[in-house]
Structure formats: C-alpha cells, structure tokens
Design an enzyme around this catalytic site. Structure first.
Site, PDB file in Angstrom:
ATOM      1  N   LEU A  92       1.186-114.067  29.186  1.00 28.48           N
ATOM      2  CA  LEU A  92       1.612-113.100  30.721  1.00 28.48           C
ATOM      3  C   LEU A  92       1.367-112.667  31.800  1.00 28.48           C
ATOM      4  O   LEU A  92       1.959-112.750  32.466  1.00 28.48           O
ATOM      5  CB  LEU A  92       2.530-111.512  28.983  1.00 28.48           C
ATOM      6  CG  LEU A  92       3.505-112.280  27.595  1.00 28.48           C
ATOM      7  CD1 LEU A  92       4.408-110.989  27.526  1.00 28.48           C
ATOM      8  CD2 LEU A  92       4.691-112.712  28.601  1.00 28.48           C
ATOM      9  N   GLU A 134      -4.806-111.510  21.604  1.00 23.81           N
ATOM     10  CA  GLU A 134      -4.185-109.157  21.260  1.00 23.81           C
ATOM     11  C   GLU A 134      -5.337-108.760  21.470  1.00 23.81           C
ATOM     12  O   GLU A 134      -5.834-108.096  22.189  1.00 23.81           O
ATOM     13  CB  GLU A 134      -3.291-108.910  20.607  1.00 23.81           C
ATOM     14  CG  GLU A 134      -1.975-109.898  20.774  1.00 23.81           C
ATOM     15  CD  GLU A 134      -1.160-110.180  22.077  1.00 23.81           C
ATOM     16  OE1 GLU A 134      -0.531-110.680  22.530  1.00 23.81           O
ATOM     17  OE2 GLU A 134      -1.723-109.607  23.440  1.00 23.81           O
ATOM     18  N   HIS A 137      -8.086-109.557  24.705  1.00 19.49           N
ATOM     19  CA  HIS A 137      -6.999-108.258  25.706  1.00 19.49           C
ATOM     20  C   HIS A 137      -7.656-107.084  25.554  1.00 19.49           C
ATOM     21  O   HIS A 137      -9.021-107.009  26.747  1.00 19.49           O
ATOM     22  CB  HIS A 137      -5.435-108.386  25.526  1.00 19.49           C
ATOM     23  CG  HIS A 137      -5.302-109.460  26.392  1.00 19.49           C
ATOM     24  ND1 HIS A 137      -4.966-110.043  27.436  1.00 19.49           N
ATOM     25  CD2 HIS A 137      -4.166-110.344  26.076  1.00 19.49           C
ATOM     26  CE1 HIS A 137      -4.174-111.265  27.864  1.00 19.49           C
ATOM     27  NE2 HIS A 137      -3.519-111.052  27.018  1.00 19.49           N
TER      28      HIS A 137
END
Ligand code: K2U
Ligand code: ZN
Length: 170
Positions: A92, A134, A137
C-alpha cells in the site's frame, strides 16, 4: 471510526523503526481499529503502524473473503523461520508496483492480542508472507529493498516522474 493517510515511498518516515507497545490501553486499541478501517478502505490485507506514521509495533491483517476476520498483532516477533518461498508482492506504500520476493516458507511467531494475551503460533502460505512483510515495515524495511539496486533506482525515478506529472496537472 477514523482512517489514516498511508505514507508512500520514497517518504523517509517509512524508514523509522517502530518501538514496542508498553501497555495495551484504549489509545492502542483505537489506533489498531482505525488502522483496520484504513486497510479495508485501501483494499489491503495487512497494514503496519509505520505506514500511517505511527512508530508503534502494531500490525493489522485480514485475509478473509468477507473481510470480517481481523488479526490485531501487538509487538509481533518471528521466533523461527524455515524453508524458502517466493511470492509476487505489492504494498500500500508502493502503489501499482509488484515484484517477486523471496521469504521464509514457514514461521513460528508470537504477538500480544488486544485482550493482552500472548499468542504463539506457526504458519505458512500467505499469512506467513504477510506477517514477514508487516514486521519489515515496523523495522523500516520495504519489499522493494529486496530488489537489485538498479531495479530500486528505476522504480524511484518512475515514481518521481509520476509525481512531477501529477504536480504539473494540479
Ligand atoms: O503492508 C502492506 O502494504 C499491505 C500489503 C500486505 C501484503 C504484501 C505482500 C504480501 C502479502 C500481504 C498489501 O495488502 S498487498 C495487497 C495489495 C497491494 C497493493 C494494493 C492493494 C493490495
Ligand atoms: Zn507494505
């Protein structure tokens, strides 16, 4: 419920390392639920707090068909990795770009859920890839960092050119 703005590469705030959540209080629960709302709005299956400029180790994931089985992972950690798998990934924070990334096939992981319970589990497949993506991130790492420097540089130039075109149009 509210939603957050998702940061886009090459925003340097995506490179900040998130800090552990000390106590799961109402503020953390609200952040997690607003992250989930943001993820659904953006059409994603995972979202890390770093992507919405919150440097706390919070991840939300929902792989379900009906978008009604959210996972809230506070302070997620990978305990063990096994095997190798490759998958075409998107992000995203790097819109409209997809590349094959190599990651561990099976992971043993732990996290604290919103009920303050420690969860330890083992998984593979899309959930394993998503959790690794994730947690990267939260450590300021993007899936494009696994690309060759040449590919990464080409992507950065493409995005900067798109931003210039958008700027001229507005
Ligand atoms: O962290 C994110 O950017 C969310 C990712 C999670 C993910 C990445 C790779 C492999 C599994 C999960 C996105 O939800 S991936 C799907 C996607 C990508 C771009 C736009 C919409 C959805
Ligand atoms: Zn991502």
């Amino acid at each position: 419920m509210a939603t957050f703005e998702v940061l886009h590469f090459p925003d340097e705030r995506l490179r900040k390392k998130a800090v552990p959540v000390e106590k799961i209080n109402d503020q953390i629960v609200t952040i997690a639920k607003n992250m989930l709302e943001t993820m659904y709005d953006e059409g994603g299956i995972g979202l890390a707090a770093t992507q919405v400029n919150i440097q706390k180790r919070i991840v939300v994931i929902d792989l379900s068909e009906n978008r009604d089985a959210p996972l809230f992972l506070i302070n997620p950690e990978i305990l063990e990795k096994d095997g190798i798998e490759t998958m075409r990934e998107g992000c995203l924070s790097v819109p409209d770009y997809f590349e094959v990334v190599e990651r561990a096939e099976t992971i043993k992981y732990q996290y604290t859920n919103l009920d303050n319970q420690l969860v330890v589990d083992t998984t593979d497949g899309l959930l394993a890839v998503c959790i690794q993506h994730e947690i990267d991130h939260l450590n300021g790492k993007l899936f494009i960092d696994y690309l060759s420097p040449l590919k990464r540089q080409r992507l950065k130039k493409k995005i900067e050119k798109q931003e210039k075109l958008q700027h001229n149009v507005l």
